[in-house]
Design a protein around this motif. Structure first.
Motif, PDB file in Angstrom:
ATOM      1  N   THR A 191     -49.495  -5.280  -5.334  1.00 53.60           N
ATOM      2  CA  THR A 191     -50.360  -5.804  -6.025  1.00 53.60           C
ATOM      3  C   THR A 191     -51.845  -5.470  -5.591  1.00 53.60           C
ATOM      4  OG1 THR A 191     -50.261  -8.065  -4.778  1.00 53.60           O
ATOM      5  CG2 THR A 191     -49.076  -7.951  -6.622  1.00 53.60           C
ATOM      6  N   GLU A 245     -45.029  -7.236   0.700  1.00 53.82           N
ATOM      7  CA  GLU A 245     -45.972  -7.803  -0.076  1.00 53.82           C
ATOM      8  C   GLU A 245     -46.090  -9.156  -0.056  1.00 53.82           C
ATOM      9  OE1 GLU A 245     -47.504  -6.595  -3.259  1.00 53.82           O
ATOM     10  OE2 GLU A 245     -47.989  -8.576  -3.563  1.00 53.82           O
ATOM     11  N   GLU A 246     -47.293  -9.570  -0.083  1.00 53.79           N
ATOM     12  CA  GLU A 246     -47.754 -11.207   0.167  1.00 53.79           C
ATOM     13  C   GLU A 246     -48.217 -11.777  -0.868  1.00 53.79           C
ATOM     14  OE1 GLU A 246     -48.540 -12.563   3.796  1.00 53.79           O
ATOM     15  OE2 GLU A 246     -47.805 -10.826   5.034  1.00 53.79           O
ATOM     16  N   GLY A 247     -48.992 -10.870  -1.596  1.00 56.86           N
ATOM     17  CA  GLY A 247     -49.966 -11.539  -2.694  1.00 56.86           C
ATOM     18  C   GLY A 247     -51.239 -10.989  -2.696  1.00 56.86           C
ATOM     19  N   GLN A 378     -54.247  -4.376 -17.140  1.00 59.80           N
ATOM     20  CA  GLN A 378     -53.717  -5.565 -16.632  1.00 59.80           C
ATOM     21  C   GLN A 378     -52.089  -5.710 -17.026  1.00 59.80           C
ATOM     22  OE1 GLN A 378     -55.332  -9.312 -16.935  1.00 59.80           O
ATOM     23  NE2 GLN A 378     -57.316  -8.257 -17.680  1.00 59.80           N
ATOM     24  N   LYS A 379     -51.715  -5.093 -18.370  1.00 58.30           N
ATOM     25  CA  LYS A 379     -50.280  -4.971 -18.869  1.00 58.30           C
ATOM     26  C   LYS A 379     -49.650  -3.817 -17.980  1.00 58.30           C
ATOM     27  CE  LYS A 379     -46.772  -5.895 -21.164  1.00 58.30           C
ATOM     28  NZ  LYS A 379     -46.262  -7.146 -20.979  1.00 58.30           N
ATOM     29  N   ARG A 381     -50.292  -2.629 -15.005  1.00 61.41           N
ATOM     30  CA  ARG A 381     -50.075  -3.235 -13.562  1.00 61.41           C
ATOM     31  C   ARG A 381     -48.912  -4.065 -13.502  1.00 61.41           C
ATOM     32  NH1 ARG A 381     -53.126  -7.574 -10.951  1.00 61.41           N
ATOM     33  NH2 ARG A 381     -53.083  -7.278  -8.867  1.00 61.41           N
ATOM     34  N   GLU A 382     -48.761  -5.029 -14.597  1.00 60.29           N
ATOM     35  CA  GLU A 382     -47.820  -5.888 -14.419  1.00 60.29           C
ATOM     36  C   GLU A 382     -46.291  -5.172 -14.619  1.00 60.29           C
ATOM     37  OE1 GLU A 382     -50.027  -9.086 -17.175  1.00 60.29           O
ATOM     38  OE2 GLU A 382     -47.773  -9.206 -17.411  1.00 60.29           O
ATOM     39  N   ASP A 386     -43.549  -5.406 -11.631  1.00 58.01           N
ATOM     40  CA  ASP A 386     -42.063  -6.072 -12.055  1.00 58.01           C
ATOM     41  C   ASP A 386     -41.116  -4.713 -11.802  1.00 58.01           C
ATOM     42  OD1 ASP A 386     -42.857  -8.126 -12.987  1.00 58.01           O
ATOM     43  OD2 ASP A 386     -42.509  -7.928 -14.871  1.00 58.01           O
ATOM     44  N   ASP A 389     -40.755  -4.897  -7.983  1.00 61.01           N
ATOM     45  CA  ASP A 389     -39.958  -6.090  -7.649  1.00 61.01           C
ATOM     46  C   ASP A 389     -38.459  -6.155  -7.893  1.00 61.01           C
ATOM     47  OD1 ASP A 389     -41.886  -7.331  -6.548  1.00 61.01           O
ATOM     48  OD2 ASP A 389     -42.311  -8.790  -8.208  1.00 61.01           O
ATOM     49  N   LYS A 390     -37.976  -5.407  -9.029  1.00 58.20           N
ATOM     50  CA  LYS A 390     -36.680  -5.214  -9.602  1.00 58.20           C
ATOM     51  C   LYS A 390     -36.006  -4.479  -8.382  1.00 58.20           C
ATOM     52  CE  LYS A 390     -37.158  -5.018 -14.594  1.00 58.20           C
ATOM     53  NZ  LYS A 390     -37.525  -3.924 -15.504  1.00 58.20           N
ATOM     54  N   LEU A 392     -36.970  -4.280  -5.305  1.00 54.52           N
ATOM     55  CA  LEU A 392     -36.898  -4.875  -3.895  1.00 54.52           C
ATOM     56  C   LEU A 392     -36.201  -6.030  -3.834  1.00 54.52           C
ATOM     57  CD1 LEU A 392     -40.672  -5.113  -2.714  1.00 54.52           C
ATOM     58  CD2 LEU A 392     -38.779  -4.240  -1.359  1.00 54.52           C
ATOM     59  N   LEU A 393     -36.186  -6.938  -5.070  1.00 54.16           N
ATOM     60  CA  LEU A 393     -35.425  -8.260  -5.108  1.00 54.16           C
ATOM     61  C   LEU A 393     -34.023  -8.241  -5.744  1.00 54.16           C
ATOM     62  CD1 LEU A 393     -38.764 -10.095  -6.138  1.00 54.16           C
ATOM     63  CD2 LEU A 393     -38.219  -9.823  -3.907  1.00 54.16           C
ATOM     64  N   LEU A 394     -33.821  -7.191  -6.782  1.00 50.59           N
ATOM     65  CA  LEU A 394     -32.646  -7.316  -7.222  1.00 50.59           C
ATOM     66  C   LEU A 394     -31.842  -6.086  -6.868  1.00 50.59           C
ATOM     67  CD1 LEU A 394     -33.787  -8.614 -11.012  1.00 50.59           C
ATOM     68  CD2 LEU A 394     -33.213  -9.713  -8.785  1.00 50.59           C
TER      69      LEU A 394
ATOM     70  N   ASN C 243     -47.884 -15.175  -7.604  1.00 50.92           N
ATOM     71  CA  ASN C 243     -48.420 -14.164  -7.083  1.00 50.92           C
ATOM     72  C   ASN C 243     -49.497 -13.504  -8.289  1.00 50.92           C
ATOM     73  OD1 ASN C 243     -49.651 -12.000  -5.769  1.00 50.92           O
ATOM     74  ND2 ASN C 243     -47.464 -11.072  -5.519  1.00 50.92           N
ATOM     75  N   LEU C 246     -49.047 -14.612 -12.410  1.00 50.95           N
ATOM     76  CA  LEU C 246     -48.411 -13.955 -13.332  1.00 50.95           C
ATOM     77  C   LEU C 246     -47.158 -14.743 -13.636  1.00 50.95           C
ATOM     78  CD1 LEU C 246     -48.327 -10.094 -12.117  1.00 50.95           C
ATOM     79  CD2 LEU C 246     -49.678 -11.265 -13.695  1.00 50.95           C
ATOM     80  N   LEU C 250     -40.919 -11.448 -11.358  1.00 47.86           N
ATOM     81  CA  LEU C 250     -40.047 -11.052 -12.386  1.00 47.86           C
ATOM     82  C   LEU C 250     -40.048 -12.468 -13.350  1.00 47.86           C
ATOM     83  CD1 LEU C 250     -37.389  -9.494 -10.364  1.00 47.86           C
ATOM     84  CD2 LEU C 250     -38.994  -8.148 -11.998  1.00 47.86           C
ATOM     85  N   ARG C 267     -54.402 -10.919 -22.885  1.00 51.18           N
ATOM     86  CA  ARG C 267     -53.996 -10.079 -23.990  1.00 51.18           C
ATOM     87  C   ARG C 267     -55.226 -10.240 -25.119  1.00 51.18           C
ATOM     88  NH1 ARG C 267     -51.297  -8.394 -20.818  1.00 51.18           N
ATOM     89  NH2 ARG C 267     -52.571  -6.633 -21.595  1.00 51.18           N
TER      90      ARG C 267
END
Lengths: 420, 278, 301
Positions: A191, A245-247, A378-379, A381-382, A386, A389-390, A392-394, C243, C246, C250, C267
């Motif tokens: 982030t 990643e912490e924020g 912004q989009k 980046r999101e 994500d 994160d997929k 890393l986390l899943l 964070n 958002l 996820l 948006r």
């Protein structure tokens, strides 16, 4: 009689001529987010500008960074808002698409003149062959490192390659017996700045251009090396555990607290980091894949744009104001007072600046900087957050994730270009 | 013996209560103690593992008072909160009483319509409110900040529920004695719901004290910033001055806590009811 | 005959008083609440980017879009999780604490203030503290877990735990609301009822279920309805705890209002945001009406 009429009309004319400029008082609104040193400097600059241009008044309105969109949207919906808006270049396409901005008037800013005077990165706000905004200052990335930590480990200089960086980061990382991370060798993040690092630096150095020449196609997975470097970069955190990643902004805060030994940060971080008297730090140019390999950097900027509110006299006044705050003189003061790098080619060549221990690495980095052409920062980046994160986390496979990411990013891009 | 037992039991019961409450209270205020200690830290000390600051320096508090507009924000917040609270007390309580104790057509429809206004997130009302403020010249004014909160469905609902608990006989008796409806409301009903009104004062004070989005949008000049709006200026693209946010937030608690302590005193047994049916 | 006539006039009189009492407030609601809500409803049928000058009518297109939007469904599901777990927990904890505070004799203001103070504090500030407490390595919770020999928990980074971690903070922060209301409700119950019950030889359990709970009913109705409305509109805590606001990781914590907010202000898609608002409004309205029917009991004195 005739003479008297003549004399009278002459007098009237003269009165009109003198009165006109002072009667034609134009007020324009300039909006930017609140940042103390910028706001103070702009206030002073407005005074200078108003003296030079007696017919023009500039109203300076500031608001918190976090509510930039809210402020602008509410004002625009009510038919209010700025004449000149200071906007992040990555948000500009969205504002432009809705017809909120107008191209800079040719009489004041010809494309040729802009391209002669500003560094090439600025073309990220060139759409349909016209410029829609101009910056006073620009930013690039560099590696910040904690000199004390380096000494402790016996390192005498910053890493030159990413392999070296990882190796050093592993040594610099500290964990408790129970495995709690108490010091990150490298302040890994998505982030913060590292999503730019991945897209514009690592991918490019591994030979993958993230976007096509015309900016319409996402090509982040156009070469198998992309999967490899994405996995490796995520593994810094997942496998080698050099940082997590912490924020938002926390990579910088942990570096400030001495809990991270290295971070990649923008030149805008200099002010905050140098304010800590207890921190012994230094800056270096970003590492490369291998010595002599391609250098790459991510450049970005906040730019002043003219909105559709400015018409007629206001437009002229806005153009004059914009000309003034992007001038080389102002850029020089800006560097001194705000600590942001000049956007002018000439100033960026200043040898003193290029050899400055702190600014030098950033200014040199500007030469090989790419400013991503975002259609919706912004989009995008999101989506990147994500995707990472997929993995890393899943534990999602990198290949599928990157392919999906490219598809999603492409969709955003298609939507944008189709709506123009 | 039996008497002693009852007393012992009571002592035991009270001690158990105090132990539970103390433990609970510690858990409740622990994060706030952290916040309080953080307000003494330097910016680079913030992410230290230690909860205690290196020294209890007052620099942050001095900075807040001298270099920011905190005192002005405090003033603006206070004006807004006092005016809205008075207005809410007058109107909400009256409407709440009407809905609970008077008979008239469309009563339920009106009640549900008022209640329904709570179900639209205020975030989505910001734009029409802002357009209204522009049309009526309310930007950057106290009235602009407070108009959405001058009468609240929350307070109407709250007082209505508490008026429901007031026995009808009491009001009818007063009516037979010749009091008109306003008299019944002011002299008989109102004193019965003092605890609810105190709760309303506390909630309304607090709600406006911490309101953020609307005051931020409607007030553009630095002179009209409320405390939460002012605090949001401590955060920018590069850093967030958490040490100052903690300092300002700590200071902002004090006035609300004073109001709470004053008004919670009235959350006690009201006038004892009499003349009830067995 | 005469009496009936008098009653009628009494009712008419009351009606006149009622509208005199409510005149100004009803006008206020019409302008400040109903009109903007209708405005949002109107926008939900239009395609409006807030930056654009035009807002063409598009019929139900926005509704079709949001129902096809995966994140909207996730947000709704999360919102229900927040409400279904949060509302009962917060009410039970609030009632428990209120009963304890009601029964103590000394230091009453002191204890009341201690339990209320989190509710007073700004979400922004406390969210920061909680995020720090949840930090995976040096955060207080994980330090305790590690010291006790447990595995560390990535509270806010794990999609399975993030929502409940935020929920814990919401309950902690909001429970003062229920405490104050229940205290006010308890204080409204006349002592005579307790005295009568004691004379009849009722034990404390019986007193609680036969006197306290039924007499507390109006308060309970209010608390249940208001807590539900608030939970179904949960926003600022999620915004400040997740964070970057958002609602991640996820989308595991995103709430409906957060999604609405981001759609509107990030948006700029006011049309879709308004459509979501209308859907949420209908949901909350239905739930509230059911609750009012189910929970409200008339107490027979």
């Amino acid at each position: 009689m005739k003479n008297r009429i003549f004399a009278l009309s002459l007098a009237v004319l003269m009165v009109l001529a003198f009165a006109a400029p002072s009667l034609a008082q134009v007020t324009i609104e300039y909006w930017q987010y609140y940042y103390e040193s910028k706001v103070k400097l702009i206030d002073e600059l407005i005074k200078v500008f108003e003296e030079q241009n007696p017919g023009i008044k500039v109203e300076h309105i500031t608001f918190p960074y976090d509510s930039f969109n809210e402020q602008v949207a509410a004002a625009v919906a009510a038919g209010q808002g700025p004449d000149v808006l200071n906007i992040f270049y990555g948000w500009l396409p969205m504002y432009l698409k809705e017809g909120f901005l107008q191209p800079l008037p040719e009489e004041y800013f010809s494309v040729e003149e802009i391209e002669n005077r500003f560094i090439p990165m600025v073309n990220a706000v060139k759409v349909d062959g016209r410029y829609w905004a101009l910056p006073t200052a620009v930013r690039s990335l560099a590696l910040f490192y904690n000199v004390d930590h380096f000494k402790e480990e016996g390192f005498d200089g910053p890493p030159a390659t990413w392999d070296e960086l990882l190796e050093m980061a592993i040594k610099l990382t500290r964990r408790t017996d129970r495995g709690a991370l108490v010091r990150s060798g490298y302040g890994w993040n998505v982030t913060g700045q590292d999503w730019h690092l991945f897209r514009e630096v690592l991918l490019r150095q591994w030979g993958v251009a993230p976007l096509s020449e015309d900016n319409r196609t996402v090509t982040m997975n156009s070469d198998p090396a992309a999967y490899e470097v994405m996995e490796w970069w995520i593994d810094w955190s997942r496998k080698y555990g050099v940082g997590e990643e912490e924020g938002r902004g926390l990579y910088r805060d942990t570096f400030l607290a001495g809990r991270a030994s290295m971070i990649v940060d923008g030149s805008f971080g200099i002010g905050t980091i140098s304010a800590n008297p207890n921190l012994n730090w230094a800056v270096a140019e970003l590492p490369v894949k291998e010595i002599g390999g391609e250098k790459a950097n991510f450049g970005s900027f906040w730019a002043h744009a003219i909105t559709r509110n400015a018409t007629g006299e206001k437009l002229e006044a806005a153009a004059k104001f914009l000309e003034f705050i992007t001038s080389d003189e102002v850029q020089r003061v800006w560097l001194e007072r705000v600590g942001e790098l000049p956007a002018s080619r000439e100033l960026a060549q200043d040898p003193e600046l290029r050899n400055d221990p702190v600014y030098g690495p950033f200014v040199r980095g500007l030469e090989y900087s790419h400013a991503t052409f975002f259609v919706d920062e912004q989009k995008e980046r999101e989506l990147i957050i994500d995707a990472v994160d997929k993995v890393l986390l899943l534990n999602a496979p990198v290949k599928d994730t990157l392919d999906q990411l490219v598809e999603d990013l492409q969709k955003v891009r298609d939507e944008y270009f189709n709506s123009l | 013996m039996a008497v002693l037992n009852v007393r012992q039991r009571r002592v035991l019961q009270q001690s158990a209560l105090y132990v539970c409450l103390t433990l609970g209270a510690l858990a409740m205020i622990f994060p706030l103690i952290w916040m309080f200690f953080t307000s003494f830290k330097t910016p680079w000390e913030i992410y230290d593992v230690n909860i205690l600051p290196q020294s209890f320096q007052l620099e942050n508090y001095q900075y807040l008072m001298k270099n920011t507009g905190f005192l002005r924000w405090l003033w603006v917040s206070s004006v807004v909160v006092v005016c809205t609270t008075i207005s809410v007390l007058v109107f909400d309580s009256l409407v709440g009483y009407t809905l609970a104790k008077l008979e008239f057509r469309f009563k339920n429809v009106i009640f549900m319509a008022i209640l329904a206004t709570l179900m639209v997130p205020t975030e989505m009302l910001i734009i029409p409110w802002y357009i209204m403020s522009v049309d009526f010249g309310l930007r950057d004014t106290y009235l602009g900040i407070m108009f959405p909160g001058l009468i609240t469905a929350f307070g109407i609902f709250l007082t209505r529920q508490f008026y429901e608990g007031v026995p009808d006989d009491l009001l009818d008796a007063a009516r037979i004695d010749g009091l008109n409806e306003l008299g019944v409301y002011l002299r008989i009903a109102l004193p019965q719901v003092k605890p609810a009104l105190s709760a309303l004062v506390i909630f309304n004070f607090l709600g406006n004290w911490n309101a953020f989005l609307w005051p931020l949008i409607v007030a553009q000049s630095p002179r009209m910033r409320t405390i939460p709006v002012g605090i949001s200026f401590f955060s920018n693209e590069v850093t967030t001055a958490w040490h100052l946010i903690m300092t300002a937030s700590t200071c902002a608690i004090v006035p609300v806590l004073i109001v709470f302590v004053i008004f919670q005193k009235h959350i006690i047994k009201g006038v004892q009811l009499s003349g009830l049916k067995g | 005959m005469l009496r009936r006539q008098k009653r009628l006039t009494l009712r008419q009189q009351q009606e006149r008083w009622a509208f005199a009492f409510m005149g100004i407030p009803l006008l206020f609601f019409a302008f400040i609440r109903f009109y903007p809500a209708l405005y949002a409803f109107n926008i939900s049928l239009r395609n409006w980017s807030m930056l654009a000058a035009e807002r063409p009518f598009v019929g139900l297109q926005n509704y079709r879009d949001i129902f096809a939007d995966e994140v909207f469904w996730i947000a709704l599901k999360n919102t229900f999780t927040y409400a279904l777990v949060g509302v009962p927990l917060q009410i039970i904890i609030g009632l428990g604490i209120a009963l304890m505070l009601y029964n103590i004799k000394r230091l009453v203001p002191f204890f009341r203030a201690l339990y209320f103070v989190p509710y007073v504090t700004s979400v922004v500030a406390v969210a920061w503290v909680w995020r720090f407490m949840y930090q995976p390595h040096i955060g207080i919770f994980n330090r305790i877990l590690l010291d006790l020999g447990f595995e560390q928990i990535q509270f806010l980074r794990n999609p399975d735990t993030a929502l409940f971690s935020i929920l814990a903070m919401i309950i902690w922060h909001g429970v003062g609301f229920q405490i104050v209301l229940f205290l006010a409700g308890l204080e409204m119950i006349p002592d005579t009822f307790y005295e009568a019950a004691q004379i009849d030889g009722a034990n404390s359990r019986q007193i609680f279920f036969r006197i306290t709970l039924p007499l507390l009913n109006p308060t309970i109705v209010f608390v249940v309805v208001m807590s539900s409305i608030r939970y179904l509109q949960v926003f600022s805590e999620v915004m400040n705890m997740s964070n970057e606001g958002l609602g991640g990781p996820l989308n595991s914590t995103i709430s409906t209002v957060l999604h609405i907010y981001r759609t509107a202000f990030h948006r700029f898609d006011m049309g879709r945001a308004s459509a979501m608002t209308v859907v949420l409004f209908v949901i909350v309205l239905v739930i509230t009406m059911i609750q009012m029917k189910l929970v409200t009991r008339k107490f027979e004195y």
